[in-house]
Design an enzyme around this catalytic site. Structure first.
Site, PDB file in Angstrom:
ATOM      1  CG  ASP A  12       2.537 -11.310  -8.462  1.00 40.55           C
ATOM      2  OD1 ASP A  12       1.521 -10.690  -8.082  1.00 40.55           O
ATOM      3  OD2 ASP A  12       2.920 -11.302  -9.648  1.00 40.55           O
ATOM      4  N   GLY A  15      -4.498 -12.498  -6.834  1.00 40.52           N
ATOM      5  CA  GLY A  15      -5.662 -12.040  -7.589  1.00 40.52           C
ATOM      6  C   GLY A  15      -6.076 -13.056  -8.637  1.00 40.52           C
ATOM      7  NE  ARG A  16      -1.514 -13.348 -11.932  1.00 36.95           N
ATOM      8  CZ  ARG A  16      -0.202 -13.581 -11.986  1.00 36.95           C
ATOM      9  NH1 ARG A  16       0.297 -14.351 -12.926  1.00 36.95           N
ATOM     10  NH2 ARG A  16       0.593 -13.036 -11.086  1.00 36.95           N
ATOM     11  NE  ARG A  25      -7.256  -8.263  -8.301  1.00 35.66           N
ATOM     12  CZ  ARG A  25      -6.035  -8.650  -8.684  1.00 35.66           C
ATOM     13  NH1 ARG A  25      -5.902  -9.385  -9.767  1.00 35.66           N
ATOM     14  NH2 ARG A  25      -4.976  -8.289  -7.994  1.00 35.66           N
ATOM     15  CG  HIS A  29      -5.695 -10.169  -1.983  1.00 39.02           C
ATOM     16  ND1 HIS A  29      -4.436 -10.201  -2.537  1.00 39.02           N
ATOM     17  CD2 HIS A  29      -6.408  -9.302  -2.750  1.00 39.02           C
ATOM     18  CE1 HIS A  29      -4.385  -9.374  -3.571  1.00 39.02           C
ATOM     19  NE2 HIS A  29      -5.564  -8.824  -3.727  1.00 39.02           N
ATOM     20  CD  GLU A  59       5.648   1.281  -7.449  1.00 39.49           C
ATOM     21  OE1 GLU A  59       5.829   0.248  -6.780  1.00 39.49           O
ATOM     22  OE2 GLU A  59       6.403   2.273  -7.382  1.00 39.49           O
ATOM     23  CG  LEU A 122      11.419 -15.801  11.329  1.00 40.42           C
ATOM     24  CD1 LEU A 122      12.504 -15.928  10.253  1.00 40.42           C
ATOM     25  CD2 LEU A 122      10.222 -16.682  10.949  1.00 40.42           C
ATOM     26  NE  ARG A 178       5.647  -7.260 -13.416  1.00 42.96           N
ATOM     27  CZ  ARG A 178       4.749  -7.664 -14.315  1.00 42.96           C
ATOM     28  NH1 ARG A 178       5.111  -7.908 -15.560  1.00 42.96           N
ATOM     29  NH2 ARG A 178       3.477  -7.809 -13.979  1.00 42.96           N
ATOM     30  CD  GLU A 191      22.713 -17.525  -5.919  1.00 46.52           C
ATOM     31  OE1 GLU A 191      22.353 -17.790  -7.083  1.00 46.52           O
ATOM     32  OE2 GLU A 191      23.862 -17.121  -5.633  1.00 46.52           O
TER      33      GLU A 191
HETATM   34  C1  IPE Z   1       4.394  -6.990  -6.509  1.00 45.74           C
HETATM   35  O1  IPE Z   1       3.308  -7.542  -7.146  1.00 45.74           O
HETATM   36  C2  IPE Z   1       3.970  -6.433  -5.183  1.00 45.74           C
HETATM   37  C3  IPE Z   1       3.625  -7.402  -4.176  1.00 45.74           C
HETATM   38  C4  IPE Z   1       3.704  -8.692  -4.261  1.00 45.74           C
HETATM   39  C5  IPE Z   1       3.173  -6.837  -2.937  1.00 45.74           C
HETATM   40  P1  IPE Z   1       2.448  -6.724  -8.195  1.00 45.74           P
HETATM   41  O2  IPE Z   1       1.411  -7.632  -8.704  1.00 45.74           O
HETATM   42  O3  IPE Z   1       2.008  -5.437  -7.631  1.00 45.74           O
HETATM   43  O4  IPE Z   1       3.536  -6.429  -9.335  1.00 45.74           O
HETATM   44  P2  IPE Z   1       3.312  -5.949 -10.830  1.00 45.74           P
HETATM   45  O5  IPE Z   1       2.478  -4.709 -10.787  1.00 45.74           O
HETATM   46  O6  IPE Z   1       2.602  -7.043 -11.537  1.00 45.74           O
HETATM   47  O7  IPE Z   1       4.685  -5.737 -11.360  1.00 45.74           O
HETATM   48  C1  IPE Z   2      -0.607 -10.370  -4.450  1.00 45.87           C
HETATM   49  O1  IPE Z   2      -0.820 -10.754  -5.731  1.00 45.87           O
HETATM   50  C2  IPE Z   2       0.278  -9.203  -4.330  1.00 45.87           C
HETATM   51  C3  IPE Z   2      -0.330  -8.025  -3.707  1.00 45.87           C
HETATM   52  C4  IPE Z   2      -0.170  -6.853  -4.231  1.00 45.87           C
HETATM   53  C5  IPE Z   2      -1.080  -8.161  -2.470  1.00 45.87           C
HETATM   54  P1  IPE Z   2      -1.630  -9.912  -6.790  1.00 45.87           P
HETATM   55  O2  IPE Z   2      -2.816  -9.262  -6.162  1.00 45.87           O
HETATM   56  O3  IPE Z   2      -0.710  -8.992  -7.509  1.00 45.87           O
HETATM   57  O4  IPE Z   2      -2.119 -11.056  -7.746  1.00 45.87           O
HETATM   58  P2  IPE Z   2      -2.146 -11.045  -9.317  1.00 45.87           P
HETATM   59  O5  IPE Z   2      -0.734 -10.824  -9.772  1.00 45.87           O
HETATM   60  O6  IPE Z   2      -3.060  -9.939  -9.726  1.00 45.87           O
HETATM   61  O7  IPE Z   2      -2.648 -12.398  -9.686  1.00 45.87           O
HETATM   62 MG    MG Z   3       0.467  -9.285  -9.177  1.00 46.48          MG
END
Ligand code: IPE
Ligand code: IPE
Ligand code: MG
Length: 224
Positions: A12, A15-16, A25, A29, A59, A122, A178, A191
């Site tokens: 995660d 995008g930020r 964003r 990626h 989602e 792997l 989360r 863990e």
């Molecule tokens: C979780 O990240 C899904 C992936 C990393 C693929 P999200 O960015 O979608 O999660 P939420 O919506 O912030 O909980």
């Molecule tokens: C990547 O991070 C997870 C994917 C869903 C591909 P995000 O795209 O959720 O990045 P943030 O959380 O918006 O920064």
């Molecule tokens: Mg995210």
């Protein structure tokens, strides 16, 4: 020292990172893919058997079409360009989630899985259109349909992660604590490491640090 078989990662923060550094964003990626390569390398070196990467949740379809399309085009290019290399490195690719993408992408995913299916070093489980709740509901439906006894062993047979040991470590980058519908059943005793860094910033050193910390944790599994 704890044995380490399976690492699962919620990647995660792309995008930020992209917005902050490249004003886009999608650029985040793209940068995130470099981290994927680094983590695969370390996993091979550490002789980890399973690496599960959360790439797209059930989602995530709620995101703008432009971003969703970009994510899948990145994946397409990655597979086209890298699958031979992964194969050479004895890596098996498995998709977990429901493969209901374009015919082209579905074919590419199937082809990549088939090509690498006998590899043993792997196993990379790529979670695509994956959601833990729908996975569990589907498993219960199967148990009911086949009139099988509801127990842990039977349920696990109908999960996408069938025959894969549960993750020992769950990492989530991106400074958010989360689970976002990821492997809710399978991480019962994992863990968990929540990382402040955004996924494109996460590196070999961070990963090694987590592995080292994990090795020395006293895992109880309910015992003392
Ligand atoms: C979780 O990240 C899904 C992936 C990393 C693929 P999200 O960015 O979608 O999660 P939420 O919506 O912030 O909980
Ligand atoms: C990547 O991070 C997870 C994917 C869903 C591909 P995000 O795209 O959720 O990045 P943030 O959380 O918006 O920064
Ligand atoms: Mg995210």
């Amino acid at each position: 020292m704890n044995p380490l078989n399976h690492v699962a990662i919620i990647m995660d923060g792309n995008g930020r990172w992209g917005l902050k550094n490249k004003n886009s964003r999608n650029a985040g990626h793209k940068a995130g893919l470099n981290t994927v390569e680094k983590i695969i390398k370390v996993s091979l070196k550490k002789k980890i058997k399973y690496l599960t990467l959360y790439a797209f949740s059930t989602e995530n379809w709620k995101r703008p079409k432009k971003e969703v399309n970009y994510l899948f085009s990145l994946l397409e290019n990655f597979l086209i360009n890298r699958i031979d290399e992964l194969h050479k490195q004895n890596i098996k690719l498995k998709i977990i989630g429901v493969k209901n993408f374009s015919v082209k992408l579905n074919n590419l995913l199937n082809k990549s899985e088939k090509k690498t299916s006998k590899n043993r070093k792997l196993q990379i489980n790529l979670a695509l259109n994956y959601g833990s709740k729908s996975e569990l509901i589907n498993a219960f439906k199967n148990l009911k349909k086949k009139n099988e006894k509801i127990n842990e062993k039977n349920l696990a047979k109908y999960l996408q992660t069938k025959n894969i040991p549960d993750p020992d470590i769950l990492i989530r980058t991106g400074n958010t604590q989360r689970l976002s519908n990821f492997l809710l059943w399978q991480i019962a005793y994992a863990e968990i490491f929540f990382e402040k860094k955004l996924w494109p910033e996460f590196n070999e050193k961070d990963y090694n640090k987590i592995i080292k910390k994990f090795k020395n944790i006293k895992r109880n599994f309910g015992k003392i």
